[in-house]
Design a protein around this motif. Structure first.
Motif, PDB file in Angstrom:
ATOM      1  N   THR A 129       0.828  -1.202   0.000  1.00  0.00           N
ATOM      2  CA  THR A 129       0.000   0.000   0.000  1.00  0.00           C
ATOM      3  C   THR A 129       0.867   1.259   0.000  1.00  0.00           C
ATOM      4  O   THR A 129       0.600   2.210  -0.738  1.00  0.00           O
ATOM      5  N   THR A 130       1.920   1.256   0.803  1.00  0.00           N
ATOM      6  CA  THR A 130       2.811   2.411   0.879  1.00  0.00           C
ATOM      7  C   THR A 130       3.512   2.644  -0.451  1.00  0.00           C
ATOM      8  O   THR A 130       3.606   3.782  -0.918  1.00  0.00           O
ATOM      9  N   ILE A 131       3.990   1.580  -1.076  1.00  0.00           N
ATOM     10  CA  ILE A 131       4.618   1.718  -2.397  1.00  0.00           C
ATOM     11  C   ILE A 131       3.581   2.167  -3.428  1.00  0.00           C
ATOM     12  O   ILE A 131       3.876   2.989  -4.304  1.00  0.00           O
ATOM     13  N   GLY A 132       2.357   1.662  -3.322  1.00  0.00           N
ATOM     14  CA  GLY A 132       1.286   2.107  -4.221  1.00  0.00           C
ATOM     15  C   GLY A 132       0.986   3.588  -4.061  1.00  0.00           C
ATOM     16  O   GLY A 132       0.762   4.296  -5.048  1.00  0.00           O
ATOM     17  N   ILE A 133       0.991   4.081  -2.815  1.00  0.00           N
ATOM     18  CA  ILE A 133       0.801   5.519  -2.570  1.00  0.00           C
ATOM     19  C   ILE A 133       1.926   6.300  -3.226  1.00  0.00           C
ATOM     20  O   ILE A 133       1.691   7.315  -3.897  1.00  0.00           O
ATOM     21  N   LEU A 134       3.162   5.827  -3.054  1.00  0.00           N
ATOM     22  CA  LEU A 134       4.314   6.490  -3.670  1.00  0.00           C
ATOM     23  C   LEU A 134       4.178   6.524  -5.184  1.00  0.00           C
ATOM     24  O   LEU A 134       4.325   7.585  -5.802  1.00  0.00           O
ATOM     25  N   PHE A 135       3.870   5.386  -5.795  1.00  0.00           N
ATOM     26  CA  PHE A 135       3.727   5.327  -7.244  1.00  0.00           C
ATOM     27  C   PHE A 135       2.579   6.214  -7.720  1.00  0.00           C
ATOM     28  O   PHE A 135       2.689   6.877  -8.746  1.00  0.00           O
ATOM     29  N   ARG A 136       1.497   6.233  -6.985  1.00  0.00           N
ATOM     30  CA  ARG A 136       0.336   7.048  -7.379  1.00  0.00           C
ATOM     31  C   ARG A 136       0.649   8.540  -7.284  1.00  0.00           C
ATOM     32  O   ARG A 136       0.307   9.306  -8.182  1.00  0.00           O
ATOM     33  N   LEU A 137       1.315   8.944  -6.204  1.00  0.00           N
ATOM     34  CA  LEU A 137       1.663  10.361  -6.046  1.00  0.00           C
ATOM     35  C   LEU A 137       2.670  10.823  -7.094  1.00  0.00           C
ATOM     36  O   LEU A 137       2.661  11.983  -7.512  1.00  0.00           O
ATOM     37  N   GLN A 138       3.538   9.918  -7.527  1.00  0.00           N
ATOM     38  CA  GLN A 138       4.549  10.261  -8.532  1.00  0.00           C
ATOM     39  C   GLN A 138       4.058  10.036  -9.966  1.00  0.00           C
ATOM     40  O   GLN A 138       4.793  10.292 -10.910  1.00  0.00           O
ATOM     41  N   HIS A 139       2.836   9.518 -10.112  1.00  0.00           N
ATOM     42  CA  HIS A 139       2.235   9.228 -11.418  1.00  0.00           C
ATOM     43  C   HIS A 139       3.066   8.214 -12.207  1.00  0.00           C
ATOM     44  O   HIS A 139       3.213   8.323 -13.417  1.00  0.00           O
ATOM     45  N   TRP A 140       3.613   7.235 -11.484  1.00  0.00           N
ATOM     46  CA  TRP A 140       4.364   6.170 -12.118  1.00  0.00           C
ATOM     47  C   TRP A 140       3.403   5.056 -12.512  1.00  0.00           C
ATOM     48  O   TRP A 140       2.353   4.887 -11.908  1.00  0.00           O
ATOM     49  N   PRO A 141       3.769   4.241 -13.517  1.00  0.00           N
ATOM     50  CA  PRO A 141       2.883   3.157 -13.926  1.00  0.00           C
ATOM     51  C   PRO A 141       2.704   2.110 -12.809  1.00  0.00           C
ATOM     52  O   PRO A 141       3.591   1.907 -11.994  1.00  0.00           O
ATOM     53  N   ALA A 142       1.575   1.475 -12.800  1.00  0.00           N
ATOM     54  CA  ALA A 142       1.196   0.400 -11.869  1.00  0.00           C
ATOM     55  C   ALA A 142       0.882   0.897 -10.468  1.00  0.00           C
ATOM     56  O   ALA A 142       0.644   0.097  -9.573  1.00  0.00           O
ATOM     57  N   GLY A 143       0.865   2.201 -10.262  1.00  0.00           N
ATOM     58  CA  GLY A 143       0.542   2.738  -8.942  1.00  0.00           C
ATOM     59  C   GLY A 143      -0.876   2.418  -8.519  1.00  0.00           C
ATOM     60  O   GLY A 143      -1.119   2.033  -7.371  1.00  0.00           O
ATOM     61  N   SER A 144      -1.807   2.558  -9.433  1.00  0.00           N
ATOM     62  CA  SER A 144      -3.205   2.287  -9.098  1.00  0.00           C
ATOM     63  C   SER A 144      -3.424   0.815  -8.776  1.00  0.00           C
ATOM     64  O   SER A 144      -4.157   0.482  -7.848  1.00  0.00           O
ATOM     65  N   ALA A 145      -2.771  -0.072  -9.514  1.00  0.00           N
ATOM     66  CA  ALA A 145      -2.927  -1.512  -9.261  1.00  0.00           C
ATOM     67  C   ALA A 145      -2.357  -1.889  -7.896  1.00  0.00           C
ATOM     68  O   ALA A 145      -2.993  -2.606  -7.127  1.00  0.00           O
ATOM     69  N   MET A 146      -1.150  -1.387  -7.591  1.00  0.00           N
ATOM     70  CA  MET A 146      -0.555  -1.681  -6.285  1.00  0.00           C
ATOM     71  C   MET A 146      -1.396  -1.096  -5.159  1.00  0.00           C
ATOM     72  O   MET A 146      -1.581  -1.729  -4.124  1.00  0.00           O
ATOM     73  N   LEU A 147      -1.894   0.089  -5.377  1.00  0.00           N
ATOM     74  CA  LEU A 147      -2.721   0.742  -4.365  1.00  0.00           C
ATOM     75  C   LEU A 147      -4.012  -0.037  -4.147  1.00  0.00           C
ATOM     76  O   LEU A 147      -4.434  -0.248  -3.005  1.00  0.00           O
ATOM     77  N   PHE A 148      -4.624  -0.502  -5.216  1.00  0.00           N
ATOM     78  CA  PHE A 148      -5.861  -1.274  -5.114  1.00  0.00           C
ATOM     79  C   PHE A 148      -5.633  -2.600  -4.389  1.00  0.00           C
ATOM     80  O   PHE A 148      -6.371  -2.956  -3.467  1.00  0.00           O
ATOM     81  N   ILE A 149      -4.611  -3.324  -4.792  1.00  0.00           N
ATOM     82  CA  ILE A 149      -4.316  -4.630  -4.170  1.00  0.00           C
ATOM     83  C   ILE A 149      -3.897  -4.443  -2.717  1.00  0.00           C
ATOM     84  O   ILE A 149      -4.406  -5.114  -1.815  1.00  0.00           O
ATOM     85  N   GLY A 150      -2.966  -3.538  -2.481  1.00  0.00           N
ATOM     86  CA  GLY A 150      -2.485  -3.303  -1.115  1.00  0.00           C
ATOM     87  C   GLY A 150      -3.570  -2.796  -0.197  1.00  0.00           C
ATOM     88  O   GLY A 150      -3.701  -3.253   0.947  1.00  0.00           O
ATOM     89  N   CYS A 151      -4.375  -1.874  -0.685  1.00  0.00           N
ATOM     90  CA  CYS A 151      -5.446  -1.317   0.147  1.00  0.00           C
ATOM     91  C   CYS A 151      -6.522  -2.360   0.413  1.00  0.00           C
ATOM     92  O   CYS A 151      -7.059  -2.420   1.519  1.00  0.00           O
ATOM     93  N   GLY A 152      -6.832  -3.168  -0.591  1.00  0.00           N
ATOM     94  CA  GLY A 152      -7.831  -4.218  -0.383  1.00  0.00           C
ATOM     95  C   GLY A 152      -7.388  -5.206   0.684  1.00  0.00           C
ATOM     96  O   GLY A 152      -8.153  -5.541   1.599  1.00  0.00           O
ATOM     97  N   LEU A 153      -6.143  -5.662   0.581  1.00  0.00           N
ATOM     98  CA  LEU A 153      -5.619  -6.580   1.590  1.00  0.00           C
ATOM     99  C   LEU A 153      -5.507  -5.910   2.959  1.00  0.00           C
ATOM    100  O   LEU A 153      -5.869  -6.500   3.978  1.00  0.00           O
ATOM    101  N   THR A 154      -5.002  -4.679   2.977  1.00  0.00           N
ATOM    102  CA  THR A 154      -4.857  -3.957   4.248  1.00  0.00           C
ATOM    103  C   THR A 154      -6.217  -3.754   4.895  1.00  0.00           C
ATOM    104  O   THR A 154      -6.374  -3.967   6.103  1.00  0.00           O
ATOM    105  N   GLY A 155      -7.213  -3.363   4.115  1.00  0.00           N
ATOM    106  CA  GLY A 155      -8.554  -3.158   4.657  1.00  0.00           C
ATOM    107  C   GLY A 155      -9.167  -4.441   5.195  1.00  0.00           C
ATOM    108  O   GLY A 155      -9.764  -4.463   6.274  1.00  0.00           O
ATOM    109  N   ALA A 156      -9.002  -5.527   4.450  1.00  0.00           N
ATOM    110  CA  ALA A 156      -9.559  -6.806   4.897  1.00  0.00           C
ATOM    111  C   ALA A 156      -8.888  -7.285   6.186  1.00  0.00           C
ATOM    112  O   ALA A 156      -9.571  -7.690   7.140  1.00  0.00           O
TER     113      ALA A 156
END
Length: 167
Positions: free
Chosen positions: A93-120
């Motif tokens: 999730t933290t790496i996904g946040i980093l990728f999303r804030l930097q507009h790097w590719p795969a940020g949304s996917a990492m954020l979605f997967i990480g957040c889903g697992l973290t939330g569950a």
């Protein structure tokens, strides 16, 4: 090499825990400094944010991988597995946040997967802590600490989702 590191951490668990805790504080300070620099439109705020979020992701991945050695946990089971996977999901999730804030590719996917697992796992651990039975004080403390670490990540993700909806 990983076995050597595991045995070193076992022998110096308290020292490793303090070092990792200081690394987490340093990562949080770097993140807050990067946010402040971004708000003030200072140069190099991206570098500070990258350093802070990367350090936090490393700390969470380290906790997930070496949890039993750091805290000298001897028991195994679903709860210990959940703690380990939760820390690894928090790292993703933290790496996904980093990728999303930097507009790097795969940020949304990492954020979605990480957040889903973290939330569950967040919901599962809150259930186990407050409704289920966790008798051992050390495990209760580990769950409480993990829940506190998960909340900011989940709040940042909610903020990113709201800002994406508005854009």
């Amino acid at each position: 090499m990983q076995n050597e590191l595991r045995s070193y951490i076992k022998s110096k668990g308290e020292r490793a825990e303090k070092l990792i805790a200081r690394g987490e504080i340093a990562g949080l300070v770097l993140c807050l400094t990067g946010v402040f620099m971004m708000m003030q439109k200072f140069q190099h705020h991206n570098s500070v944010m990258i350093a802070g979020l990367s350090l936090l992701a490393f700390v969470y991945a380290f906790y997930g991988n070496f949890l039993a050695e750091i805290f000298e946990i001897r028991q195994k089971g679903v709860l210990i597995f959940s703690l380990r996977v939760s820390y690894l999901a928090l790292a993703v999730t933290t790496i996904g946040i980093l990728f999303r804030l930097q507009h790097w590719p795969a940020g949304s996917a990492m954020l979605f997967i990480g957040c889903g697992l973290t939330g569950a796992f967040f919901l599962f651990l809150v259930y186990k802590l407050y409704i289920g039975r966790v008798e051992e004080a050390q495990i209760r403390m580990l769950i409480s600490n993990l829940i506190v670490r998960m909340l900011p990540a989940l709040l940042i993700v909610v903020f990113l989702i709201i800002s994406a909806i508005r854009a």
